[in-house]
Design a protein around this motif. Structure first.
Motif, short mmCIF file in Angstrom:
data_model
loop_
_atom_site.label_atom_id
_atom_site.label_comp_id
_atom_site.label_asym_id
_atom_site.label_seq_id
_atom_site.Cartn_x
_atom_site.Cartn_y
_atom_site.Cartn_z
N PHE A 79 0.97 -1.43 -0.11
CA PHE A 79 -0.02 -0.11 0.06
C PHE A 79 0.89 1.22 0.07
O PHE A 79 0.45 2.32 -0.58
N ASN A 80 1.92 1.41 0.96
CA ASN A 80 2.76 2.52 0.67
C ASN A 80 3.58 2.53 -0.53
O ASN A 80 3.72 3.83 -0.98
N GLY A 81 3.99 1.57 -1.12
CA GLY A 81 4.59 1.61 -2.50
C GLY A 81 3.44 1.66 -3.52
O GLY A 81 3.81 1.96 -4.87
N LYS A 82 2.23 1.81 -3.20
CA LYS A 82 1.00 1.87 -4.15
C LYS A 82 1.39 0.95 -5.39
O LYS A 82 1.26 1.14 -6.51
N LYS A 83 1.53 -0.46 -5.07
CA LYS A 83 1.60 -1.40 -6.13
C LYS A 83 1.08 -2.77 -5.73
O LYS A 83 1.13 -3.10 -4.64
N ILE A 84 1.06 -3.67 -6.73
CA ILE A 84 0.58 -5.11 -6.26
C ILE A 84 1.92 -5.94 -6.26
O ILE A 84 2.72 -5.71 -7.47
N ASP A 85 2.03 -6.74 -5.13
CA ASP A 85 3.24 -7.42 -5.16
C ASP A 85 3.22 -8.83 -5.57
O ASP A 85 4.41 -9.27 -6.06
N GLY A 86 2.03 -9.19 -5.36
CA GLY A 86 2.02 -10.89 -5.96
C GLY A 86 0.50 -11.30 -5.83
O GLY A 86 -0.28 -10.41 -5.47
N PHE A 87 0.57 -12.54 -5.57
CA PHE A 87 -0.67 -13.19 -5.55
C PHE A 87 -0.79 -14.26 -4.38
O PHE A 87 0.30 -14.81 -4.15
N ILE A 88 -1.90 -14.73 -3.86
CA ILE A 88 -1.93 -15.50 -2.77
C ILE A 88 -2.78 -16.66 -3.46
O ILE A 88 -3.75 -16.59 -4.27
N ILE A 89 -1.88 -17.81 -3.34
CA ILE A 89 -2.18 -19.26 -4.26
C ILE A 89 -3.00 -19.96 -3.11
O ILE A 89 -2.44 -20.60 -2.02
N THR A 90 -4.23 -20.48 -3.38
CA THR A 90 -4.89 -21.39 -2.63
C THR A 90 -4.68 -22.93 -3.14
O THR A 90 -5.28 -23.00 -4.13
N PRO A 91 -4.04 -23.84 -2.42
CA PRO A 91 -4.16 -25.29 -3.06
C PRO A 91 -5.43 -25.79 -3.23
O PRO A 91 -6.37 -25.50 -2.64
N ASN A 92 -5.44 -26.73 -4.43
CA ASN A 92 -6.55 -27.61 -4.45
C ASN A 92 -6.61 -28.70 -3.44
O ASN A 92 -8.04 -29.06 -3.15
N ASN A 93 -5.74 -28.93 -2.75
CA ASN A 93 -5.71 -30.08 -1.63
C ASN A 93 -5.91 -29.27 -0.09
O ASN A 93 -5.06 -28.29 0.13
N ILE A 94 -7.05 -29.64 0.52
CA ILE A 94 -7.23 -28.91 1.95
C ILE A 94 -6.21 -29.07 3.03
O ILE A 94 -6.12 -28.24 3.77
N PHE A 95 -5.54 -29.98 2.70
CA PHE A 95 -4.14 -30.41 3.51
C PHE A 95 -3.05 -29.31 3.32
O PHE A 95 -1.97 -29.38 4.34
N LYS A 96 -3.00 -28.73 2.33
CA LYS A 96 -1.77 -27.81 2.02
C LYS A 96 -2.00 -26.44 2.39
O LYS A 96 -2.93 -25.97 2.38
N LYS A 97 -0.93 -25.66 2.66
CA LYS A 97 -0.79 -24.32 2.98
C LYS A 97 -1.07 -23.28 1.87
O LYS A 97 -0.36 -23.80 0.74
N THR A 98 -1.44 -22.15 1.92
CA THR A 98 -1.38 -21.17 0.90
C THR A 98 -0.15 -20.80 0.55
O THR A 98 0.83 -20.78 1.44
N LEU A 99 0.19 -20.52 -0.61
CA LEU A 99 1.42 -19.75 -1.13
C LEU A 99 1.40 -18.73 -1.69
O LEU A 99 0.15 -18.23 -1.98
N ASN A 100 2.60 -17.90 -1.71
CA ASN A 100 2.75 -16.81 -2.31
C ASN A 100 3.48 -16.68 -3.51
O ASN A 100 4.47 -17.48 -3.61
N VAL A 101 3.03 -15.72 -4.48
CA VAL A 101 4.01 -15.67 -5.76
C VAL A 101 4.00 -14.14 -5.98
O VAL A 101 2.98 -13.42 -6.15
N ASN A 102 5.34 -13.84 -6.41
CA ASN A 102 5.64 -12.40 -6.70
C ASN A 102 5.51 -12.12 -8.20
O ASN A 102 5.46 -13.16 -8.86
N ILE A 103 5.13 -10.99 -8.38
CA ILE A 103 4.83 -10.65 -10.01
C ILE A 103 6.09 -11.02 -10.82
O ILE A 103 5.84 -11.36 -12.00
N GLU A 104 7.03 -10.64 -10.37
CA GLU A 104 8.50 -10.96 -11.00
C GLU A 104 8.42 -12.50 -11.45
O GLU A 104 9.19 -12.92 -12.35
N ASN A 105 7.67 -13.26 -10.54
CA ASN A 105 7.73 -15.02 -10.85
C ASN A 105 6.65 -15.37 -11.75
O ASN A 105 6.60 -16.53 -11.87
N VAL A 106 6.04 -14.28 -12.27
CA VAL A 106 4.92 -14.76 -13.11
C VAL A 106 5.09 -14.73 -14.54
O VAL A 106 5.70 -13.61 -14.95
#
Length: 164
Positions: A30-57
């Motif tokens: 918010f301070n940098g006024k930009k989108i840093d990435g996305f939150i990925i929710t796995p299809n498997n309920i036993f796995k934890k959420t992941l983050n992906v940076n814009i640079e890695n897309v």
């Protein structure tokens, strides 16, 4: 311009074609006024959420291809969604409903505010520029000075053409 709904529920795969899950939220700076990435929710309920940076897309199509993912806590759009926006006098302007950001640099341009169901229907939603907002713990402060310039997101009115 993009909105959050342009990415929510899109499938995410890695370079080898392995399905990682789907996008459930957007990571904000918010301070940098930009989108840093996305939150990925796995299809498997036993796995934890992941983050992906814009640079890695690699690709932004119906399926998003990424090179690397990480884990960790960060500011998400869900953290500010439905947050009240008040002016300097403490008057309620509206609630955060969506975010607008640039297609190329993923810089945040504005927030879309809901002003209530009936007001949204009659007048439309408000659009506030990001430069006029300060993020607080419980709400956002709008410090815009130009009262002559207001943006609204409303339905188009169709005019009947009169026959002469």
């Amino acid at each position: 311009m993009y909105r959050t709904m342009d990415f929510i529920f899109k499938d995410v795969i890695d370079l080898s074609g392995k399905m990682l899950g789907f996008i459930s939220d957007i990571i904000l700076d918010f301070n940098g006024k930009k989108i840093d990435g996305f939150i990925i929710t796995p299809n498997n309920i036993f796995k934890k959420t992941l983050n992906v940076n814009i640079e890695n897309v690699v690709n932004f199509t119906s399926v998003i291809v990424v090179t690397a993912v990480s884990r960790g806590k960060c500011l998400q759009f869900e953290d500010i969604k439905n947050m009240d926006v008040v002016n300097e006098r403490g008057e309620l302007i509206g609630m955060v409903e969506d975010i607008l950001f640039d297609r190329e640099k993923f810089s945040i341009r504005a927030l879309i505010l809901s002003t209530g169901f009936i007001n949204n229907f009659i007048k439309g939603k408000k659009v506030l520029l990001i430069n006029d907002l300060i993020l607080g713990d419980k709400n956002l402060l709008y410090r815009g000075k130009n009262r002559n310039l207001e943006f609204f997101n409303s339905a188009h009115k169709l005019l009947k053409k009169e026959k002469s």
